[in-house]
Motif scaffolding. Structure first.
Motif, PDB file in Angstrom:
ATOM      1  N   PHE A 223       6.226   0.472  -5.261  1.00 46.24           N
ATOM      2  CA  PHE A 223       4.861  -0.143  -5.912  1.00 46.24           C
ATOM      3  C   PHE A 223       4.906  -0.026  -7.405  1.00 46.24           C
ATOM      4  O   PHE A 223       4.519  -1.315  -8.006  1.00 46.24           O
TER       5      PHE A 223
ATOM      6  N   TRP B 138     -10.129   6.539   0.413  1.00 47.12           N
ATOM      7  CA  TRP B 138     -10.788   7.163   1.585  1.00 47.12           C
ATOM      8  C   TRP B 138     -10.763   8.506   2.227  1.00 47.12           C
ATOM      9  O   TRP B 138     -11.489   8.757   3.095  1.00 47.12           O
TER      10      TRP B 138
ATOM     11  N   ASN C 248      -9.781   1.156 -11.687  1.00 49.09           N
ATOM     12  CA  ASN C 248     -10.013  -0.330 -11.465  1.00 49.09           C
ATOM     13  C   ASN C 248     -11.156  -0.760 -12.017  1.00 49.09           C
ATOM     14  O   ASN C 248     -11.453  -2.079 -11.898  1.00 49.09           O
TER      15      ASN C 248
ATOM     16  N   THR D  76     -13.773   3.522  16.210  1.00 50.68           N
ATOM     17  CA  THR D  76     -13.032   4.760  16.172  1.00 50.68           C
ATOM     18  C   THR D  76     -11.978   4.968  15.269  1.00 50.68           C
ATOM     19  O   THR D  76     -11.619   3.874  14.651  1.00 50.68           O
TER      20      THR D  76
ATOM     21  N   SER E 246     -10.356  -0.657  -5.241  1.00 50.20           N
ATOM     22  CA  SER E 246      -8.745  -0.553  -5.067  1.00 50.20           C
ATOM     23  C   SER E 246      -8.315  -1.932  -5.481  1.00 50.20           C
ATOM     24  O   SER E 246      -7.165  -2.221  -5.565  1.00 50.20           O
TER      25      SER E 246
ATOM     26  N   ASN F  68      -3.251   0.667  12.155  1.00 50.53           N
ATOM     27  CA  ASN F  68      -4.207   0.475  13.210  1.00 50.53           C
ATOM     28  C   ASN F  68      -3.684  -0.525  14.170  1.00 50.53           C
ATOM     29  O   ASN F  68      -3.689  -1.741  13.988  1.00 50.53           O
TER      30      ASN F  68
ATOM     31  N   THR G 136      -8.939  -2.136 -15.064  1.00 49.43           N
ATOM     32  CA  THR G 136      -7.892  -3.257 -14.658  1.00 49.43           C
ATOM     33  C   THR G 136      -8.436  -4.697 -14.522  1.00 49.43           C
ATOM     34  O   THR G 136      -9.862  -4.949 -14.308  1.00 49.43           O
TER      35      THR G 136
ATOM     36  N   TYR H 207     -11.553  -9.758   3.858  1.00 52.87           N
ATOM     37  CA  TYR H 207     -10.637  -8.753   3.099  1.00 52.87           C
ATOM     38  C   TYR H 207     -10.154  -7.695   3.948  1.00 52.87           C
ATOM     39  O   TYR H 207     -10.919  -7.213   4.692  1.00 52.87           O
TER      40      TYR H 207
ATOM     41  N   HIS I  72      -5.534   6.118  -8.979  1.00 56.19           N
ATOM     42  CA  HIS I  72      -6.876   5.214  -8.198  1.00 56.19           C
ATOM     43  C   HIS I  72      -7.537   5.628  -7.249  1.00 56.19           C
ATOM     44  O   HIS I  72      -6.878   6.796  -6.507  1.00 56.19           O
TER      45      HIS I  72
ATOM     46  N   ASN J 258     -11.602  -1.101   0.822  1.00 56.67           N
ATOM     47  CA  ASN J 258     -12.539  -0.514  -0.105  1.00 56.67           C
ATOM     48  C   ASN J 258     -12.406  -1.154  -1.453  1.00 56.67           C
ATOM     49  O   ASN J 258     -11.782  -0.655  -2.488  1.00 56.67           O
ATOM     50  N   PRO J 259     -12.360  -2.491  -1.607  1.00 61.10           N
ATOM     51  CA  PRO J 259     -11.724  -3.202  -2.618  1.00 61.10           C
ATOM     52  C   PRO J 259     -12.674  -2.950  -4.061  1.00 61.10           C
ATOM     53  O   PRO J 259     -12.221  -3.250  -4.912  1.00 61.10           O
TER      54      PRO J 259
ATOM     55  N   VAL K 266      -2.524  -6.326  -3.802  1.00 56.99           N
ATOM     56  CA  VAL K 266      -2.388  -5.202  -5.100  1.00 56.99           C
ATOM     57  C   VAL K 266      -1.619  -4.394  -4.709  1.00 56.99           C
ATOM     58  O   VAL K 266      -1.390  -3.103  -4.819  1.00 56.99           O
TER      59      VAL K 266
ATOM     60  N   PHE L 234      -0.556  -4.023 -12.170  1.00 58.84           N
ATOM     61  CA  PHE L 234      -1.286  -2.636 -12.471  1.00 58.84           C
ATOM     62  C   PHE L 234      -0.536  -1.891 -13.728  1.00 58.84           C
ATOM     63  O   PHE L 234      -0.980  -0.909 -14.090  1.00 58.84           O
TER      64      PHE L 234
ATOM     65  N   ASP M  88     -15.722  -0.697   9.296  1.00 64.43           N
ATOM     66  CA  ASP M  88     -15.491   0.525   8.560  1.00 64.43           C
ATOM     67  C   ASP M  88     -16.005   1.816   9.152  1.00 64.43           C
ATOM     68  O   ASP M  88     -16.982   1.820  10.102  1.00 64.43           O
ATOM     69  N   ILE M  89     -15.624   2.981   8.927  1.00 69.30           N
ATOM     70  CA  ILE M  89     -16.021   4.203   9.388  1.00 69.30           C
ATOM     71  C   ILE M  89     -16.921   4.952   8.365  1.00 69.30           C
ATOM     72  O   ILE M  89     -17.485   5.843   8.545  1.00 69.30           O
ATOM     73  N   TYR M  90     -16.911   4.179   7.027  1.00 69.45           N
ATOM     74  CA  TYR M  90     -17.794   5.050   6.105  1.00 69.45           C
ATOM     75  C   TYR M  90     -19.030   3.940   5.481  1.00 69.45           C
ATOM     76  O   TYR M  90     -18.391   2.854   5.344  1.00 69.45           O
TER      77      TYR M  90
HETATM   78  N1  LIG Z   1      -5.053   0.852  -9.911  1.00 66.75           N
HETATM   79  C1  LIG Z   1      -4.561   1.015  -8.739  1.00 66.75           C
HETATM   80  N2  LIG Z   1      -5.142   0.104  -7.702  1.00 66.75           N
HETATM   81  C2  LIG Z   1      -4.826  -0.046  -6.613  1.00 66.75           C
HETATM   82  C3  LIG Z   1      -3.471   0.921  -6.333  1.00 66.75           C
HETATM   83  C4  LIG Z   1      -2.939   1.601  -7.228  1.00 66.75           C
HETATM   84  O1  LIG Z   1      -1.909   2.538  -7.258  1.00 66.75           O
HETATM   85  N3  LIG Z   1      -3.521   1.605  -8.617  1.00 66.75           N
HETATM   86  N4  LIG Z   1      -2.825   1.001  -4.851  1.00 66.75           N
HETATM   87  C5  LIG Z   1      -3.146  -0.330  -4.243  1.00 66.75           C
HETATM   88  C6  LIG Z   1      -2.602  -0.189  -2.650  1.00 66.75           C
HETATM   89  S1  LIG Z   1      -0.965   0.296  -2.775  1.00 66.75           S
HETATM   90  C7  LIG Z   1      -3.284  -0.454  -1.743  1.00 66.75           C
HETATM   91  S2  LIG Z   1      -2.678  -0.273  -0.275  1.00 66.75           S
HETATM   92  C8  LIG Z   1      -4.741  -0.477  -1.805  1.00 66.75           C
HETATM   93  C9  LIG Z   1      -5.751  -0.011  -0.865  1.00 66.75           C
HETATM   94  O2  LIG Z   1      -6.870  -0.721  -0.898  1.00 66.75           O
HETATM   95  P1  LIG Z   1      -7.939  -0.738   0.253  1.00 66.75           P
HETATM   96  O3  LIG Z   1      -7.412  -0.855   1.654  1.00 66.75           O
HETATM   97  O4  LIG Z   1      -8.930  -1.995   0.057  1.00 66.75           O
HETATM   98  O5  LIG Z   1      -8.472   0.551   0.101  1.00 66.75           O
HETATM   99  P2  LIG Z   1      -8.581   1.990   0.976  1.00 66.75           P
HETATM  100  O6  LIG Z   1      -8.805   3.004  -0.089  1.00 66.75           O
HETATM  101  O7  LIG Z   1      -6.999   2.144   1.761  1.00 66.75           O
HETATM  102  O8  LIG Z   1      -9.868   1.838   1.911  1.00 66.75           O
HETATM  103  C10 LIG Z   1      -9.552   2.037   3.178  1.00 66.75           C
HETATM  104  C11 LIG Z   1     -11.073   1.743   3.900  1.00 66.75           C
HETATM  105  O9  LIG Z   1     -10.879   1.408   5.392  1.00 66.75           O
HETATM  106  C12 LIG Z   1     -11.490   2.578   6.050  1.00 66.75           C
HETATM  107  N5  LIG Z   1     -10.943   2.857   7.184  1.00 66.75           N
HETATM  108  C13 LIG Z   1     -10.215   3.873   7.480  1.00 66.75           C
HETATM  109  N6  LIG Z   1      -9.596   3.965   8.623  1.00 66.75           N
HETATM  110  C14 LIG Z   1     -10.002   3.122   9.193  1.00 66.75           C
HETATM  111  C15 LIG Z   1     -10.087   2.506  10.741  1.00 66.75           C
HETATM  112  O10 LIG Z   1      -9.321   3.011  11.458  1.00 66.75           O
HETATM  113  N7  LIG Z   1     -10.774   1.421  10.865  1.00 66.75           N
HETATM  114  C16 LIG Z   1     -11.334   0.902  10.283  1.00 66.75           C
HETATM  115  N8  LIG Z   1     -12.090  -0.448  10.252  1.00 66.75           N
HETATM  116  N9  LIG Z   1     -11.701   1.344   8.789  1.00 66.75           N
HETATM  117  C17 LIG Z   1     -10.901   2.388   8.354  1.00 66.75           C
HETATM  118  C18 LIG Z   1     -12.070   3.489   4.883  1.00 66.75           C
HETATM  119  O11 LIG Z   1     -13.254   3.849   5.254  1.00 66.75           O
HETATM  120  C19 LIG Z   1     -11.869   2.474   3.764  1.00 66.75           C
HETATM  121  O12 LIG Z   1     -13.326   1.857   3.429  1.00 66.75           O
HETATM  122  O13 LIG Z   1      -5.287  -0.083  -3.169  1.00 66.75           O
HETATM  123  C20 LIG Z   1      -4.413  -0.804  -4.241  1.00 66.75           C
HETATM  124  N10 LIG Z   1      -5.038  -0.579  -5.504  1.00 66.75           N
END
Ligand SMILES: Nc1nc2c(c(=O)[nH]1)N[C@H]1C(S)=C(S)[C@@H](COP(=O)(O)OP(=O)(O)OC[C@H]3O[C@@H](n4cnc5c(=O)[nH]c(N)nc54)[C@H](O)[C@@H]3O)O[C@H]1N2
Ligand SMILES: Nc1nc2c(c(=O)[nH]1)N[C@H]1C(S)=C(S)[C@@H](COP(=O)(O)OP(=O)(O)OC[C@H]3O[C@@H](n4cnc5c(=O)[nH]c(N)nc54)[C@H](O)[C@@H]3O)O[C@H]1N2
Ligand code: SF4
Ligand SMILES: [Mo]
Length: 704
Positions: free
Chosen positions: A300, A590, A675, A438, A400, A112, A678, A104, A652, A396-397, A137, A692, A421-423
């Motif tokens: 969206f 995040w 979520n 980084t 998300s 990046n 959902t 994922y 969210h 961070n599924p 998503v 959603f 990941d960074i966290y």
């Molecule tokens: N109900 C509901 N759900 C949604 C949404 C909504 O509006 N409503 N929005 C949706 C949308 S549009 C999106 S894009 C998704 C996002 O969904 P995800 O991408 O799964 O979630 P993020 O919160 O963006 O988590 C990003 C992760 O990347 C890590 N990270 C940050 N920077 C870096 C880096 O430089 N390198 C690495 N390796 N890791 C890094 C953070 O620590 C975090 O763990 O969520 C979706 N989910």
């Protein structure tokens, strides 16, 4: 101590690509401001930019690999981490088959450069078809419409907002999100400029949003019904002969079919479903079609809904038949310096659909990935091909993707998981090893994705501001090492060499582009506004726009059945429609570990209309219980007329109360995760994208 210095770079946090001017001394940041000389953002930034400092200084951020033995976490060397990850992935694939490892990739992947460039070969070295990303998503229906109509899943029409006279925004709130699939920094001022030049801005949204506030007109719409609004508008445009007979008609197929099919969706028919008056639909259609230039932009809210595919198709149709595709002030195509789309004529992927299906739900693949709504099924359902291992990259599924609680159960049952990941957060805590990277100011950036979606053609390379420490690794270094170990084949190129290779194919040669040339232009280079490029830019085999793909026609039958259901809908306890919302000081899940972003009032609240609140005898600020088909959460309410009656809104990305994470500030501003409500079964059946919008929920006053 060194003298204070200035560094210029692009902000990587959202799609707006704002130029930053950062003053620093040694390894300390003095200030982060907008770079007035950036040709795209002209000095604009939002409050998140300054949080790059918090991210850089965050003591919770991981810098060296950690491993989870039976209990707790221990630091390990990179060598040990790479050895263990490789041997475990190989072991699982040997035992359970190549598809037993799922991956994922989350949203920061596309922000990046290293992840964008090196993820492909990494995934190839895994070889599994269990590929998931945040696309499903989010914007999958946009890709779907582009693939079916223009022949390439990345060929997005981009609103030419700096030259348009009429902008119709459906299901987007760019005043807060700063724009998506439309890189337009300082969106609010660009929008105000449309009004200043006597143009018009109309917003269609179940909530009167921050964007609505600066528009001319706002229409409330019942969640999930936008396809009918678009069909209604098209029926007026054809009925009243308001179409444009220019180039686009000549280069498209299916014009007559559209003309015929929209007849059954007159405003008289669709009005009651969508909650917009007949005359208002007619006026909107007329204004749009008669405006010298116009663009319909959907985001969206029209993507993550039950008919997301149809909506994105019809938005393209609306722009096309009114002569607003590929023309100034309409929806145009970009031509960036590194043209990922153009390069795929030489080699690469134009996108695919339904080449194979997922194991459990038999959902079609789209461009090599499955809908993430079915990831938990693939992990939890026993049988040949069951997913046993997982690689989670920048995602961070648990917070998300739909039904986060079910995914937690699934991740907890895996034989092995690795996170890049960074966290240590709600998802990565399930990993056996976390490989930290980084980020932000420590990483170089050439925005490969968002230059492709930008309202102007520009190019910029940002060097890392602070050199990483010896113990740290860049994302691309990690992927490259794992790829070599898994495949046995070494990719000799580094990040800059890969970019240099791609820059050779640039359409621009004044100056001749290379990374070293770009370094001489720290504010970026401007190549001007978008230009008309059809039909050459099309990827369809006959260079025609497929105005009506059979898949969309077929899906209209599903819409027709849904209309019957909507018509006969009886009242039930689950009588509220749930939608989401974004905040300026937040970024998905995040960025809540930045003190300056979470300070102030609690933003994880549920918006409800005053009449609904009165009926339920609810008071401002009180906690309610929100119950859906899959779960329940407790959340304080905000009573406001800005939300449509019968609709409630919850943002969210919250829900940091989950045990076992290491994000001190976020944990103290935990909120709850929408979520957890959902449902993975709620998807757009055409594209597989999560739906959603408009989930039915029940609201109870919480007596505790
Ligand atoms: N109900 C509901 N759900 C949604 C949404 C909504 O509006 N409503 N929005 C949706 C949308 S549009 C999106 S894009 C998704 C996002 O969904 P995800 O991408 O799964 O979630 P993020 O919160 O963006 O988590 C990003 C992760 O990347 C890590 N990270 C940050 N920077 C870096 C880096 O430089 N390198 C690495 N390796 N890791 C890094 C953070 O620590 C975090 O763990 O969520 C979706 N989910
Ligand atoms: N500050 C901030 N900026 C962000 C992010 C963030 O989390 N915070 N996330 C980034 C990401 S990953 C993305 S994808 C973009 C998203 O960018 P946008 O698409 O602009 O994001 P949203 O604010 O979610 O806007 C969706 C709008 O659709 C409305 N809506 C919901 N359901 C429906 C419906 O059925 N019909 C209609 N017509 N409207 C509906 C919602 O009320 C909301 O106003 O933002 C990006 N920028
Ligand atoms: S709008 Fe986006 S790119 Fe611009 S400063 Fe804010 S987060 Fe960064
Ligand atoms: Mo997103």
């Amino acid at each position: 101590m060194e003298q204070p210095k200035t560094h210029y770079r692009t902000c990587n946090l959202c799609e707006a690509m704002c130029g930053l001017e950062i003053k620093y001394q040694d390894k300390k940041i003095i200030s982060i401001k907008g770079d007035k000389k950036d040709p795209l953002s002209n000095g604009h930034i939002c409050p998140k930019a300054t949080a790059l400092q918090d991210l850089f200084e965050d003591p919770d951020r991981l810098k060296i690999p950690i491993k989870r033995p039976e209990k707790g976490w221990v630091s390990i060397s990179w060598e040990q981490a790479f050895d263990e990850v490789t041997s475990n992935l190989k072991r699982i694939q040997k035992k359970h088959g190549v598809n037993s490892i799922a991956s994922y990739r989350g949203n920061p992947t596309v922000h990046n450069t290293g992840l964008t460039l090196f993820a492909g070969s990494f995934l190839q070295s895994i070889g599994s078809n269990q590929v998931y990303t945040a696309t499903s998503v989010d914007q999958l229906p946009h890709h779907f419409a582009s693939l079916m109509m223009f022949g390439h899943y990345l060929l997005f029409p981009i609103p030419d907002i700096d030259r348009t006279d009429f902008m119709l925004i459906i299901g987007g709130n760019p005043a807060v999100s700063n724009g998506s699939t439309m890189t337009a920094p300082d969106f609010s001022n660009r929008l105000k400029a449309i009004k200043k030049r006597e143009g018009k801005v109309v917003v269609v949204d179940p909530r009167f949003t921050e964007t609505s506030k600066i528009s001319n007109t706002h229409h409330f719409i019942k969640p999930g019904t936008d396809a009918l609004l678009l069909l209604g508008m098209l029926s007026v445009i054809f009925e009243e002969d308001l179409t444009s007979e220019g180039k686009i008609k000549e280069i498209s197929k299916g014009w007559e079919t559209i003309q015929e099919l929209v007849k059954s969706y007159s405003p008289e028919i669709v009005s009651e479903y969508i909650g917009i008056e007949i005359e208002e639909i007619k006026n909107l259609a007329r204004q749009f079609a008669k405006s010298k230039t116009a663009v319909c932009y959907g985001r969206f809210g029209v993507s993550t809904q039950e008919f997301g595919g149809i909506c994105n198709w019809l938005i393209n149709v609306l722009n096309s038949v009114t002569g607003n595709l590929d023309s100034e002030g309409g929806a145009m195509f970009t031509n960036p310096a590194i043209d990922v789309v153009g390069m795929s004529r030489l080699k690469g992927k134009k996108g695919s659909f339904h080449k194979y299906q997922s194991r459990v739900q038999k959902l079609p693949e789209f461009s090599g990935e499955f809908p993430v709504a079915t990831l938990a099924d693939e992990i939890l359902t026993k049988g040949e091909g069951q997913v046993k291992g997982m690689i989670c990259i920048a995602g961070n599924p648990v917070l998300s993707t739909p039904n986060g609680k079910q995914l937690e159960k699934a991740l907890g049952s895996l034989e092995y998981m690795v996170a890049i990941d960074i966290y240590l957060n709600e998802t990565t805590k399930f990993a056996n090893i976390i490989l930290p990277t980084t980020t932000g100011l420590e990483a170089p950036l050439y925005d490969l994705v968002f230059h492709q979606f930008a309202i102007r053609n520009t190019a910029k390379y940002s060097e890392a501001l602070f050199e990483k420490t010896e113990e740290q690794k860049h994302d691309w270094e990690i992927l490259k090492e794992l790829t070599t170990r898994l495949s046995g084949v070494e990719n000799p190129a580094n990040l800059e060499q890969t970019l240099d290779y791609m820059l050779q194919f640039s359409a621009y040669n004044q100056p001749k582009l290379s990374v070293s040339e770009l370094k001489k232009h720290p504010h970026g280079i401007d190549f001007g506004a978008m230009k008309s490029q059809l039909p050459e830019r099309l990827f369809t085999s006959d260079k025609k726009i497929e105005l009506v793909h059979p898949l969309f026609l077929k899906d209209l039958e599903r819409l027709a059945s849904k209309m019957k259901l909507w018509k006969n809908e009886t009242t039930s306890e689950y009588n509220f429609s749930l939608i989401g919302r974004r905040h300026l000081r937040s970024n998905n899940s995040w960025m809540h570990n930045s003190r300056r972003l979470v300070k102030g009032r609690n933003r994880c609240t549920m918006l409800i209309h005053p009449e609904d609140a009165k009926e339920l005898q609810l008071k401002e600020g009180q906690n309610v219980r929100v119950i859906s088909s899959v779960g329940a959460i407790e959340i304080p309410i905000e009573i406001t007329e800005t939300i449509m009656k019968g609709v409630v809104s919850i943002p969210h990305g919250w829900g940091h109360h989950r045990k076992g994470t290491k994000m001190n500030i976020a944990e103290n501003h935990a909120g709850v995760s929408v979520n957890d409500l959902t449902d993975t079964n709620k998807i757009d059946q055409l594209t597989g994208n999560a739906d959603f919008s408009g989930m039915k929920v029940k609201i109870e006053a919480n007596l505790n």
